[in-house]
Design a protein around this motif. Sequence first.
Motif, PDB file in Angstrom:
ATOM      1  N   ARG A 149       0.835  -1.206   0.000  1.00  0.00           N
ATOM      2  CA  ARG A 149       0.000   0.000   0.000  1.00  0.00           C
ATOM      3  C   ARG A 149       0.874   1.261   0.000  1.00  0.00           C
ATOM      4  O   ARG A 149       0.543   2.229  -0.679  1.00  0.00           O
ATOM      5  CB  ARG A 149      -0.941   0.000   1.212  1.00  0.00           C
ATOM      6  CG  ARG A 149      -2.044  -1.007   1.077  1.00  0.00           C
ATOM      7  CD  ARG A 149      -2.974  -0.969   2.265  1.00  0.00           C
ATOM      8  NE  ARG A 149      -4.031  -1.966   2.120  1.00  0.00           N
ATOM      9  CZ  ARG A 149      -4.776  -2.399   3.112  1.00  0.00           C
ATOM     10  NH1 ARG A 149      -4.589  -1.961   4.331  1.00  0.00           N
ATOM     11  NH2 ARG A 149      -5.720  -3.301   2.885  1.00  0.00           N
ATOM     12  N   ILE A 150       1.939   1.246   0.788  1.00  0.00           N
ATOM     13  CA  ILE A 150       2.839   2.404   0.823  1.00  0.00           C
ATOM     14  C   ILE A 150       3.498   2.589  -0.546  1.00  0.00           C
ATOM     15  O   ILE A 150       3.560   3.700  -1.069  1.00  0.00           O
ATOM     16  CB  ILE A 150       3.875   2.240   1.939  1.00  0.00           C
ATOM     17  CG1 ILE A 150       3.177   2.326   3.312  1.00  0.00           C
ATOM     18  CG2 ILE A 150       4.965   3.308   1.835  1.00  0.00           C
ATOM     19  CD1 ILE A 150       4.044   1.892   4.490  1.00  0.00           C
ATOM     20  N   LEU A 154       3.127   5.842  -2.954  1.00  0.00           N
ATOM     21  CA  LEU A 154       4.289   6.597  -3.405  1.00  0.00           C
ATOM     22  C   LEU A 154       4.387   6.652  -4.927  1.00  0.00           C
ATOM     23  O   LEU A 154       4.883   7.621  -5.487  1.00  0.00           O
ATOM     24  CB  LEU A 154       5.565   6.009  -2.806  1.00  0.00           C
ATOM     25  CG  LEU A 154       5.722   6.194  -1.292  1.00  0.00           C
ATOM     26  CD1 LEU A 154       6.928   5.387  -0.788  1.00  0.00           C
ATOM     27  CD2 LEU A 154       5.831   7.659  -0.915  1.00  0.00           C
ATOM     28  N   ALA A 155       3.922   5.600  -5.589  1.00  0.00           N
ATOM     29  CA  ALA A 155       3.994   5.528  -7.041  1.00  0.00           C
ATOM     30  C   ALA A 155       2.916   6.389  -7.711  1.00  0.00           C
ATOM     31  O   ALA A 155       3.032   6.729  -8.895  1.00  0.00           O
ATOM     32  CB  ALA A 155       3.858   4.085  -7.510  1.00  0.00           C
ATOM     33  N   ALA A 156       1.908   6.728  -6.983  1.00  0.00           N
ATOM     34  CA  ALA A 156       0.765   7.476  -7.560  1.00  0.00           C
ATOM     35  C   ALA A 156       1.097   8.917  -7.859  1.00  0.00           C
ATOM     36  O   ALA A 156       1.963   9.542  -7.430  1.00  0.00           O
ATOM     37  CB  ALA A 156      -0.425   7.419  -6.627  1.00  0.00           C
TER      38      ALA A 156
END
Length: 156
Positions: A149-150, A154-156
């Motif tokens: 989820r982290i 972060l990739a978003a």
Amino acid sequence: MDVSRPEVDTQWTDTGDAHEERGLKHRGRDDVRPVPIPPTLFKILRQHIEEYGPSVDGWLFQSERGGVVASTAYTEVWQEARKLALTPAQVTSPLARRPYDLRHTAVSLWLNAGVSAPDVAERAGHSVDVLLQVYAKCLDDQQEIANRRIDDALAA
């Protein structure tokens, strides 16, 4: 319902009955506490109400004679259900030994499914603090999910 009818030893009630009518814990008579319910469970509850209706007192579950269901009846039915649903080793274990254990199972399931702590607390009628004090230990193998989820955030 604006009252509860807990089952107690008859020596502790003013009337000598096994159930004594009391106010709801930490709530006034006119307070309302909505309890969110998933659609699947809502359908089961709605079917029960359509088939059996509420008791004269407004309770959803009643004895064969329309009274309060005694804890001994729940316990007897639960012990038989455990024998049908569990393996022999599980039946002799403490797994879901009492009907009340289902509450702990449900809360643990919701937390492990990723339902937010505030939402679980609301459904269970807890504060978030109490929820996390009691149930934080039930969260198993969450590190990989948390990392994913982290990473996704972060990739978003």
